[in-house]
Design an enzyme around this catalytic site. Structure first.
Site, PDB file in Angstrom:
ATOM      1  N   HIS A   1       2.226   4.674   7.195  1.00 36.55           N
ATOM      2  CA  HIS A   1       0.786   4.378   7.065  1.00 36.55           C
ATOM      3  C   HIS A   1       0.610   3.958   8.438  1.00 36.55           C
ATOM      4  CE1 HIS A   1       2.567   0.516   6.379  1.00 36.55           C
ATOM      5  NE2 HIS A   1       1.429  -0.142   6.439  1.00 36.55           N
TER       6      HIS A   1
ATOM      7  N   HIS B   1      -0.999   1.219   9.719  1.00 35.70           N
ATOM      8  CA  HIS B   1      -1.046  -0.173  10.309  1.00 35.70           C
ATOM      9  C   HIS B   1      -0.376  -0.441  11.780  1.00 35.70           C
ATOM     10  CE1 HIS B   1      -2.120  -1.908   6.275  1.00 35.70           C
ATOM     11  NE2 HIS B   1      -3.300  -1.557   6.974  1.00 35.70           N
TER      12      HIS B   1
ATOM     13  N   ASP C   1       1.464  -2.212  13.227  1.00 31.98           N
ATOM     14  CA  ASP C   1       3.199  -2.627  13.276  1.00 31.98           C
ATOM     15  C   ASP C   1       3.999  -1.383  12.983  1.00 31.98           C
ATOM     16  OD1 ASP C   1       1.923  -3.337  10.733  1.00 31.98           O
ATOM     17  OD2 ASP C   1       3.835  -4.191  10.105  1.00 31.98           O
ATOM     18  N   HIS C   2       3.197  -0.315  12.494  1.00 32.58           N
ATOM     19  CA  HIS C   2       4.039   0.812  11.927  1.00 32.58           C
ATOM     20  C   HIS C   2       3.820   1.981  12.728  1.00 32.58           C
ATOM     21  CE1 HIS C   2       5.103  -0.971   7.837  1.00 32.58           C
ATOM     22  NE2 HIS C   2       4.162  -1.758   8.383  1.00 32.58           N
TER      23      HIS C   2
ATOM     24  N   HIS D   1      -1.470  -0.211  -0.912  1.00 35.20           N
ATOM     25  CA  HIS D   1      -1.248  -1.142   0.453  1.00 35.20           C
ATOM     26  C   HIS D   1      -2.421  -0.467   1.271  1.00 35.20           C
ATOM     27  CE1 HIS D   1       0.275  -3.394   3.745  1.00 35.20           C
ATOM     28  NE2 HIS D   1       0.313  -2.206   4.451  1.00 35.20           N
TER      29      HIS D   1
ATOM     30  N   ASP E   1       5.491  -0.139   3.473  1.00 37.08           N
ATOM     31  CA  ASP E   1       4.902  -1.551   2.698  1.00 37.08           C
ATOM     32  C   ASP E   1       4.282  -1.337   1.386  1.00 37.08           C
ATOM     33  OD1 ASP E   1       5.398  -2.514   5.162  1.00 37.08           O
ATOM     34  OD2 ASP E   1       3.303  -2.742   5.709  1.00 37.08           O
TER      35      ASP E   1
ATOM     36  N   HIS F   1       9.703  -4.608   5.941  1.00 36.50           N
ATOM     37  CA  HIS F   1       9.573  -6.015   6.173  1.00 36.50           C
ATOM     38  C   HIS F   1      10.667  -6.735   5.434  1.00 36.50           C
ATOM     39  CE1 HIS F   1       5.566  -6.207   8.326  1.00 36.50           C
ATOM     40  NE2 HIS F   1       5.429  -5.025   7.795  1.00 36.50           N
TER      41      HIS F   1
END
Ligand code: FE
Ligand code: ZN
Length: 246
Positions: free
Chosen positions: A57, A59, A61-62, A115, A138, A176
């Site tokens: 996805h 985001h 941090d990805h 998410h 996530d 995570h």
């Protein structure tokens, strides 16, 4: 068939970097790109050349390392394109029901909204000597699930059900390390779940040694994860405040 190797390593505050390597074809994929320099370093340590990125996805941090890794290694980027322009450097759009080859290994893509609207996961049935692995981003976490940014509780419930329909022994690689805080919430919902109490104790020991609690498995989550065992937990979870569940 030759064995696939999976490497997991901490990135940023609480993300996991993940690599999957197929020796026969020489291909190596990074699942998401939380930290481009750590991903490059982990490849180098193992003598693996990064050939692709599989994004779950959009985001930051990805996908934050997508462009830097693409420039450095000339990788192909797979990811969701349901919402255009979200995945930096996307080359190959994939979604529910799509399959692609990784060397001689088939990779299956599943859509798991909740998410984010366009969240996808990658299922590798013949990883771990036939046990199977899924890179779940996530969507599901050990003892928890992703925060509902764009989807409804119903979306997430359907997505978790899809994951629970994978074979019991499937290793679930979450993005995570949230297990201890998830476990606290889980015990609040299901204080008498003996499997959950045991899982939390095991997680506390692992974390005390600095070891990851990822991967988990389908069967472990079925017995312990309150978002699966208790129908009401998603509604409760939606109201909880998680400061860092990106
Ligand atoms: Fe995240
Ligand atoms: Zn996220």
């Amino acid at each position: 068939m030759n064995k696939l190797e999976i490497a997991l390593f901490p990135c940023l505050q609480d993300n996991y970097g993940l690599l999957i390597h197929d020796d026969a074809s020489g291909r190596t994929a990074a699942i998401d790109t939380p930290d481009e320099s750590e991903i490059a370093r982990q490849c180098e340590l193992r003598g693996w050349r990064l050939t692709e990125i599989w994004n779950t996805h959009h985001h930051w941090d990805h996908t934050g390392g997508n462009i830097a890794l693409k420039e450095k290694f000339d990788v192909k980027i797979y990811g969701p394109d349901m919402i255009k322009g979200r995945i930096p450097g996307l080359d190959i759009a994939v979604g529910q029901g799509n399959e692609f080859m990784f060397g001689r290994h088939k990779i299956y893509v599943m859509h798991t909204p909740g998410h984010t609207k366009d969240h996808i996961i990658y299922h590798v049935p013949d990883a771990h000597n036939g046990q199977g692995a899924a890179f779940v981003g996530d969507t599901i976490f050990t003892l928890g699930c992703g925060r509902l940014f764009e989807g409804s509780a119903d979306d997430m419930h359907a997505s978790l059900s899809k994951i629970m329909a994978l074979p019991d022994s499937t290793a679930l690689y979450c993005a995570h390390e949230y297990t201890l805080s998830n476990g606290k919430f889980a015990l609040h919902v299901e204080p008498d779940n003996a499997a959950l109490i045991a899982a939390m104790e095991a997680a506390q020991m692992k974390r005390a040694q600095g070891a990851p609690t990822v991967p988990t498995t389908v069967v472990a989550e079925r017995m312990t994860n309150p978002f699966i065992t208790a129908g009401s937990a998603l509604e409760l979870g939606r109201r909880r405040v998680l400061k860092d569940s990106f």
